[in-house]
Design a protein around this motif. Structure first.
Motif, PDB file in Angstrom:
ATOM      1  N   PRO A 105       1.490   7.775  11.175  1.00 13.22           N
ATOM      2  CA  PRO A 105       1.128   8.155   9.803  1.00 13.22           C
ATOM      3  C   PRO A 105       2.217   8.974   9.129  1.00 13.22           C
ATOM      4  N   VAL A 106       3.447   8.467   9.186  1.00 12.13           N
ATOM      5  CA  VAL A 106       4.565   9.175   8.565  1.00 12.13           C
ATOM      6  C   VAL A 106       5.253   8.206   7.630  1.00 12.13           C
ATOM      7  N   ALA A 107       5.167   8.470   6.352  1.00 11.11           N
ATOM      8  CA  ALA A 107       5.664   7.512   5.372  1.00 11.11           C
ATOM      9  C   ALA A 107       7.141   7.219   5.551  1.00 11.11           C
ATOM     10  N   SER A 108       7.901   8.215   5.920  1.00  7.00           N
ATOM     11  CA  SER A 108       9.341   8.027   5.980  1.00  7.00           C
ATOM     12  C   SER A 108       9.759   7.105   7.110  1.00  7.00           C
ATOM     13  N   LEU A 109       8.886   6.892   8.100  1.00  6.60           N
ATOM     14  CA  LEU A 109       9.254   6.049   9.229  1.00  6.60           C
ATOM     15  C   LEU A 109       8.982   4.582   8.974  1.00  6.60           C
ATOM     16  N   VAL A 110       8.276   4.273   7.882  1.00  5.37           N
ATOM     17  CA  VAL A 110       7.878   2.902   7.634  1.00  5.37           C
ATOM     18  C   VAL A 110       8.583   2.390   6.396  1.00  5.37           C
ATOM     19  N   GLY A 139     -17.597   3.277  -8.555  1.00  9.26           N
ATOM     20  CA  GLY A 139     -18.068   2.320  -9.546  1.00  9.26           C
ATOM     21  C   GLY A 139     -16.942   1.503 -10.137  1.00  9.26           C
ATOM     22  N   LEU A 140     -15.681   1.910  -9.916  1.00  4.66           N
ATOM     23  CA  LEU A 140     -14.510   1.192 -10.412  1.00  4.66           C
ATOM     24  C   LEU A 140     -13.994   0.266  -9.316  1.00  4.66           C
ATOM     25  N   PRO A 141     -13.546  -0.940  -9.678  1.00  2.00           N
ATOM     26  CA  PRO A 141     -13.005  -1.861  -8.667  1.00  2.00           C
ATOM     27  C   PRO A 141     -11.605  -1.441  -8.240  1.00  2.00           C
ATOM     28  N   LEU A 142     -11.535  -0.654  -7.172  1.00  2.00           N
ATOM     29  CA  LEU A 142     -10.271  -0.122  -6.687  1.00  2.00           C
ATOM     30  C   LEU A 142      -9.975  -0.664  -5.295  1.00  2.00           C
ATOM     31  N   SER A 143      -8.718  -0.734  -4.951  1.00  2.00           N
ATOM     32  CA  SER A 143      -8.356  -1.053  -3.579  1.00  2.00           C
ATOM     33  C   SER A 143      -8.680   0.151  -2.697  1.00  2.00           C
ATOM     34  N   ILE A 144      -8.683  -0.056  -1.401  1.00  2.00           N
ATOM     35  CA  ILE A 144      -8.956   1.049  -0.478  1.00  2.00           C
ATOM     36  C   ILE A 144      -7.924   2.153  -0.666  1.00  2.00           C
ATOM     37  N   ARG A 145      -6.670   1.775  -0.858  1.00  2.00           N
ATOM     38  CA  ARG A 145      -5.615   2.773  -1.035  1.00  2.00           C
ATOM     39  C   ARG A 145      -5.819   3.570  -2.320  1.00  2.00           C
ATOM     40  N   GLU A 146      -6.347   2.944  -3.362  1.00  3.64           N
ATOM     41  CA  GLU A 146      -6.531   3.620  -4.644  1.00  3.64           C
ATOM     42  C   GLU A 146      -7.764   4.510  -4.680  1.00  3.64           C
ATOM     43  N   THR A 147      -8.644   4.423  -3.671  1.00  2.58           N
ATOM     44  CA  THR A 147      -9.899   5.176  -3.643  1.00  2.58           C
ATOM     45  C   THR A 147      -9.697   6.515  -2.948  1.00  2.58           C
ATOM     46  N   PRO A 148      -9.959   7.638  -3.622  1.00  3.98           N
ATOM     47  CA  PRO A 148      -9.699   8.959  -3.018  1.00  3.98           C
ATOM     48  C   PRO A 148     -10.836   9.456  -2.128  1.00  3.98           C
ATOM     49  N   GLY A 181      -6.022  13.587   1.929  1.00  4.28           N
ATOM     50  CA  GLY A 181      -5.541  12.628   2.910  1.00  4.28           C
ATOM     51  C   GLY A 181      -4.391  11.810   2.407  1.00  4.28           C
ATOM     52  N   SER A 182      -4.023  10.843   3.219  1.00  3.82           N
ATOM     53  CA  SER A 182      -2.941   9.919   2.895  1.00  3.82           C
ATOM     54  C   SER A 182      -3.378   8.515   3.282  1.00  3.82           C
ATOM     55  N   LYS A 183      -2.992   7.537   2.471  1.00  2.64           N
ATOM     56  CA  LYS A 183      -3.311   6.145   2.743  1.00  2.64           C
ATOM     57  C   LYS A 183      -2.064   5.289   2.557  1.00  2.64           C
ATOM     58  N   ALA A 184      -2.080   4.150   3.244  1.00  2.28           N
ATOM     59  CA  ALA A 184      -0.990   3.193   3.113  1.00  2.28           C
ATOM     60  C   ALA A 184      -1.565   1.791   3.141  1.00  2.28           C
ATOM     61  N   ASN A 194       5.324   5.873  -2.735  1.00  3.12           N
ATOM     62  CA  ASN A 194       6.156   4.687  -2.889  1.00  3.12           C
ATOM     63  C   ASN A 194       5.220   3.494  -3.004  1.00  3.12           C
ATOM     64  N   ASP A 195       5.740   2.295  -2.793  1.00  3.99           N
ATOM     65  CA  ASP A 195       4.914   1.104  -2.934  1.00  3.99           C
ATOM     66  C   ASP A 195       3.901   0.956  -1.814  1.00  3.99           C
ATOM     67  N   ILE A 196       4.007   1.760  -0.776  1.00 10.53           N
ATOM     68  CA  ILE A 196       3.130   1.619   0.387  1.00 10.53           C
ATOM     69  C   ILE A 196       2.239   2.837   0.577  1.00 10.53           C
ATOM     70  N   TRP A 197       2.792   4.025   0.521  1.00 13.63           N
ATOM     71  CA  TRP A 197       2.068   5.242   0.860  1.00 13.63           C
ATOM     72  C   TRP A 197       1.623   6.000  -0.385  1.00 13.63           C
ATOM     73  N   SER A 198       0.470   6.631  -0.262  1.00 15.18           N
ATOM     74  CA  SER A 198      -0.036   7.522  -1.305  1.00 15.18           C
ATOM     75  C   SER A 198      -0.730   8.702  -0.640  1.00 15.18           C
ATOM     76  N   VAL A 199      -0.886   9.783  -1.400  1.00 14.07           N
ATOM     77  CA  VAL A 199      -1.657  10.939  -0.961  1.00 14.07           C
ATOM     78  C   VAL A 199      -2.757  11.171  -1.989  1.00 14.07           C
TER      79      VAL A 199
END
Length: 835
Positions: free
Chosen positions: A38-43, A169-178, A646-649, A609-614
Motif C-alpha cells: 500500500p505504497v503509492a510510490s512503489l507502484v 446515492g451518487l454513482p461512484l467507483s470504489i476508489r471515488e467513494t470515501p 484511508g487510501s485507495k487505488a 495520481n491516476d491510480i492512488w487517492s487518499v
C-alpha cells in the motif's frame, strides 16, 4: 453522454515470447507482491499500446454479454475499446474461437448487435451505435474499445464492480467513494456456491457471523466493526423492521447480481441505522439477447438444489425485455433433526417506453422452511460448572420445533432522462412477509439444588406475524458545470412504513408448578420429549414503524484532483406498539417518535495520481433501538459520530481495487447484552446502555483481477470496542479477521480448468458471565477454515463445479455463548448447462 475509458494495462500481464512458463509465473508472482504494497510510490503502471491489431491472436471468448466479450477481447489483444456503457447494455455476443486478427475477431463478436466501430490512428477502437436510415457514418475500416467495469457484475468474471451508489446515492467507483466498500459479485457467488446471504457474509471483508442457533434466528447476528448489522436494502430501498429483522438473513442469492457492503455508519442513505454496515442486495436485470441456464447441485447431508434462469427480448425490436429466475432446494444438516426446504421465484420486465423513459416492474417470492430449528445452542457448561461435552451434530431443538418464513415483493421503477445529464427516478415496492416459528430448545442450566449435572431447562415459545412494508423513493440525479468543472448531485425523498399484528404467547411452563420443563439427561435426549405444546395466545400486539426522509448529496470538484462530497438526510421516525390483553387487563403500549433528525455526511477525496487517492469522511449515527432492559424499558436511541481516513487505488481500468482504512466511532447508549439467561419481561435478551464508547480499527482489502485469468479477494480487519473507561466490549466478536479467496484459469488444460482456494481466519473470542452461576468465562481460540474449488467446462455449454468447504475439518464454535459448532468438512458438485 459517451464515457471514454482509459486503456487497460495488459503489457504487464501477458507472456512474452522470450519468457518461459516459469518466467511468466515469476513475473505474475512479483506483480502480485508489488500490488499488495500500500505504497503509492512503489507502484507505477504505464499504459500499454504495443499489441498490433493485425497480429493473429488465440481467442477463446464464450458466448455471453457483449460487455464481457469486449472485456475479454481487450485482455486478449491488448487493444483498447472505448464506448458508452448505454451502447452495449443488455446486448449479447456469439463469442469467438480460434486464431484470428483483432479486426476479424471483433467483427464476429459484434455479429447481430447492430453496432459499428471505427479504428483510431493509435490502433485502438471506438464503438458506435448503428446509423439511422438515410444517414451516413464515416468508417476507417473497423473500430472497437475495451472498457472498464460497469455496475452490473454478471458475465464480467470479475470480483469487483465499476460503480456503486450505496454509500452516497451518487454513482461512484470504489476508489471515488470515501468509505470502505466491498462487493460480492455474481462470479464470486458462483465460484464458492454462495447461495444464502449468510454464505456471502462469511466471505465479505470485515463482516462476522456470530451464530448461537439456527440460521436467520434472533441469536444469529451479523456484525461489522463490532456492531450488529441491522441495515438491509434491496435495490437501495431499506427494509424497515427493527423489531425483528433477522429473517432478512434468509434471502436467497439466486435473485441478485451482487451484494454491496458499506462498512461504517450510512446515515446518509439509511437515516436510522447502526454504525456497523449496510448490506444492499441488487436484483438481476433482463438482457436483450436470449440466454438461459439450468444448474443442478448436490452435496453433503442430502443437499439438492436446482436453479433455472431465462432472459431475453420479448419483442422483435428489443424494446421490451424479460427475465425469469427460479430455485428449489432441500437439504438436511450436520445438526441432528435440522432440515430445510427453500423455494424462490423472480420475474422482471424492462420496457423502453421511449428513447428517454425506462419502466421496470416485477415480483419475487421466497419461502424458507426449517424443521428442527433451534433458537439457541446447548449450554457450554454442565450444572456442576464442568465443561459440557457435545458433538458437532448435537442439537438443542425439539423434533417438532420449526421456523417457516416467506416474503413476496412487487416493485416498479420508472426512470426518465430529463436532459442528457439529468434523470428522474421513482421506485415503489410492496413487500409482504410472513413468519411462524414454534421454538422449542434445551438452552439453560438447571439451577435446582442437587440437580443432575446433565439436566437441562427446556424453553418453548412462538412468534407469528405477517409484516407488510410499503416503500417509496423519488429522486433527481445528474451533473452540472461550475467554474469550468463538472459536479454531481442527487436530491430526493423516501418513505417506508411497516405494520403488522401478532398474537402474544407466553413461555411454556408446567401448569402445576409454573416452572420451565426439565430434560433429565441432555446426553441421551432424542428431541422427542417433551411433546409439542399447545401454546395459547394471551393477547395481541399491533406494531407500526414509519420513516420519512428528505436527502441530498453532491460531489463538488474543487480541482481536477480534489473532490468534496457533502450530504445530509432529514428524518422523521415513528414507532407505535399497542398491546391488547384477552383477560381484560387494560390495554397498553408505547409510542416513540423522532422528528427533524439530521444525519450529515462529509467526505474529501484527493487523487495523488491516476491510480492512488487518499480520503477522509465524517458521518453521524442515529438509531432508535428495540433492545430492552431487565425492566422492559426501551434503551434510548443510539447516537454518535464516525470518522474514517484511508487510501485507495484502482489498477487495470479499475479491475483491481486496493484500500486501506483507519476509523474511529464514538457513541452513546450502546446496547450491551447482559449475558445468556438475562431476559426482559417479554423473554427477549436484556441489555444495558453504555455511553462514551469508542471503536477503533483498520482494514486492508485487495479485490479484483491481479492478472489475466487471476481473480483475488484478500482482506485484514482489526477492530476494538471499549467503554468510557477503556474496558473491552463485545468480546464475543473477533477483533481480528483475515479473509482470502482466489481463482486462476489454467487455459492450457483441456478447455480451461479454473482452480481456487481460500482461508478465513479469526482471532479468539470469549464471553464472561456464563455457566450455571453466571461467573465463568468461555473462550473460543483463534481458528482458520480452508475452502477450495474447481470448475471445468466439459463443452461450451456444460460446466462442472466442485466445492470443498472446511477442507481440514476444523472444529470450532460459531459463538462464545452456546455450544453451536461450525460446519464440518463438506462438499458439493454442480452442473451448469447454458442454452
Amino acid at each position: 453522454m459517451s464515457r471514454q475509458t482509459a486503456p487497460r494495462n495488459t503489457s504487464l500481464l501477458r507472456s512474452s515470447p522470450c519468457l518461459s512458463p516459469l518466467g511468466v509465473a515469476i513475473n505474475r508472482a512479483l506483480l502480485g507482491a508489488v500490488l499488495a504494497l500500500p505504497v503509492a510510490s512503489l507502484v507505477q503502471v504505464q499504459p500499454a499500446w504495443a499489441q498490433s491489431v493485425v497480429a493473429q491472436h488465440d481467442f477463446a471468448i464464450a458466448a455471453g454479454s457483449l460487455e464481457s466479450a469486449l472485456n475479454s477481447f481487450a485482455a486478449t489483444t491488448g487493444v483498447s475499446v472505448s464506448y458508452s456503457p448505454e451502447t452495449v447494455r443488455g446486448l449479447q455476443s456469439p463469442g469467438v474461437q480460434g486464431q484470428l486478427s483483432a479486426d476479424e475477431a471483433l467483427q464476429r463478436l459484434l455479429s447481430g448487435s447492430g453496432l459499428q466501430v471505427t479504428r483510431q490512428a493509435s490502433g485502438n477502437y471506438s464503438l458506435l451505435p448503428a446509423p439511422e436510415a438515410g444517414s451516413t457514418l464515416q468508417l476507417d475500416a473497423i473500430t472497437i474499445t475495451g472498457a472498464g467495469l460497469g455496475e452490473i457484475t454478471e458475465d464480467t468474471g470479475s470480483y469487483t464492480t465499476g460503480s456503486t451508489s450505496t454509500a452516497t446515492g451518487l454513482p461512484l467507483s470504489i476508489r471515488e467513494t470515501p468509505q470502505s466498500v466491498s462487493v460480492i459479485t455474481s462470479q464470486r457467488m458462483k465460484d464458492q456456491n454462495l447461495t444464502q446471504l449468510t454464505d456471502v457474509v462469511r466471505q465479505t471483508p470485515g463482516l462476522t457471523l456470530s451464530q448461537s442457533g439456527g440460521n436467520g434466528g434472533d441469536s444469529s447476528g451479523i456484525y461489522s466493526r463490532g456492531f450488529r448489522v441491522e441495515n438491509y436494502q434491496i435495490d437501495g430501498l431499506q427494509l424497515l423492521d427493527s423489531n425483528y429483522g433477522s429473517p432478512a438473513q434468509s434471502n436467497d442469492m439466486v435473485l441478485y447480481d451482487r451484494v454491496e457492503v458499506i462498512r461504517g455508519a450510512t446515515g446518509l442513505t439509511n437515516g436510522v441505522g447502526t454504525p456497523g454496515a449496510t448490506l444492499n442486495m441488487i436484483r438481476k436485470r433482463p438482457t436483450a439477447g436470449f440466454r438461459s441456464s439450468v444448474t443442478v447441485t448436490g452435496g453433503s447431508w442430502d443437499y439438492r438444489r436446482t436453479e433455472a434462469d431465462v432472459s431475453g427480448s420479448l419483442t422483435e425490436s428489443g424494446n421490451v425485455r424479460g427475465r425469469l429466475v427460479g430455485a428449489y432446494q432441500e437439504n438436511n444438516s450436520y445438526v441432528d433433526r435440522l432440515g430445510e426446504r427453500k423455494e424462490v421465484f423472480y420475474g422482471v420486465v424492462e420496457a423502453d417506453l421511449s428513447a428517454d423513459t425506462l419502466l421496470t416492474f416485477g415480483m419475487d417470492s421466497q419461502s424458507d422452511d426449517y424443521d428442527g430449528h433451534a433458537r439457541s445452542g446447548l449450554p457450554l457448561f454442565n450444572n456442576d460448572g464442568t465443561r459440557s461435552d457435545h458433538d458437532e451434530s448435537d442439537s438443542a431443538a425439539a423434533k417438532w420445533a420449526y421456523s417457516n418464513r416467506s416474503a413476496v415483493s412487487a416493485f416498479a421503477i420508472l426512470e426518465h432522462n430529463l436532459t442528457e445529464r439529468w434523470k428522474a427516478k421513482l421506485s415503489l415496492n410492496n413487500r409482504r412477509s410472513e413468519y411462524d416459528e414454534l421454538s422449542g430448545y434445551a438452552g439453560g442450566n438447571n439451577g435446582e439444588a442437587g440437580a443432575d449435572p446433565a439436566s437441562i431447562v427446556f424453553y418453548a415459545n412462538r412468534w407469528k406475524a405477517k409484516p407488510v412494508q410499503n416503500s417509496f423513493d423519488l429522486n433527481l440525479a445528474g451533473s452540472f458545470d461550475l467554474f469550468g468543472l463538472e459536479h454531481d448531485a442527487i436530491v430526493g425523498y423516501s418513505r417506508q412504513k411497516t405494520d403488522y399484528n401478532t398474537p402474544a404467547y407466553t413461555w411454556w411452563r408446567d401448569p402445576v408448578t409454573g416452572d420451565f420443563p426439565v430434560i433429565d439427561n441432555i446426553y441421551t435426549w432424542n428431541g422427542k420429549v417433551p411433546t409439542k405444546p399447545d401454546l395459547q395466545a394471551y393477547g395481541r400486539i399491533d406494531y407500526e414503524e414509519e420513516q420519512g426522509a428528505a436527502y441530498g448529496s453532491t460531489r463538488l470538484r474543487l480541482s481536477e484532483d480534489l473532490s468534496l462530497i457533502l450530504g445530509a438526510r432529514f428524518i422523521d421516525w415513528e414507532n407505535t406498539i399497542k398491546n391488547e390483553y384477552y383477560d381484560g387487563t387494560p390495554n397498553d403500549g408505547s409510542r416513540r417518535s423522532e422528528t427533524g433528525v439530521v444525519t450529515p455526511f462529509a467526505g474529501l477525496v484527493y487523487d495523488l495520481n491516476d491510480i492512488w487517492s487518499v480520503y477522509g469522511s465524517y458521518t453521524s449515527i442515529f438509531k432508535p433501538q428495540s433492545n430492552k432492559t431487565l425492566t422492559g424499558a426501551y434503551i434510548d436511541p443510539l447516537e454518535g459520530f464516525g470518522y474514517e481516513v484511508g487510501s485507495k487505488a484502482a489498477f487495470f481500468d479499475e479491475r483491481l481495487n486496493v484500500g486501506v482504512a483507519l476509523y474511529q466511532i464514538e457513541q452513546d447508549n450502546l446496547a450491551v447484552s447482559l449475558g445468556d439467561g438475562q431476559l426482559a419481561p417479554d423473554g427477549s435478551q436484556a441489555y444495558r446502555a453504555e455511553s462514551g464508547t469508542k471503536t477503533r480499527g483498520f482494514e486492508v482489502e485487495v479485490t479484483g483481477e491481479v492478472a489475466i485469468d487471476w481473480q483475488l479477494s484478500a482482506s485484514f480487519s482489526r477492530n476494538i470496542v471499549q467503554d468510557a473507561d477503556g474496558n473491552k466490549l463485545n468480546t464475543n466478536i473477533a477483533q481480528n479477521t483475515v479473509k482470502l479467496f482466489t481463482t486462476y484459469v489454467l487455459r492450457s488444460i483441456g478447455n480451461g480448468l479454473t482452480i481456487g482456494g481460500g482461508i478465513n481466519w479469526q482471532s479468539e473470542i470469549y464471553s464472561d458471565g456464563v455457566g450455571p452461576a453466571r461467573n465463568q468465562r468461555f473462550t473460543q481460540d483463534d481458528y482458520a477454515v480452508v475452502d477450495v474449488m474447481a470448475r471445468y467446462p466439459i463443452t461450451e455449454q456444460l460446466s462442472a463445479t466442485l466445492n470443498l468447504n472446511n477442507l481440514l475439518d476444523e472444529e470450532y464454535y460459531t459463538s462464545s455463548s452456546s455450544s453451536y459448532f461450525g460446519e464440518p468438512r463438506n462438499a458439493s458438485l454442480g452442473l451448469r448447462m447454458e442454452f
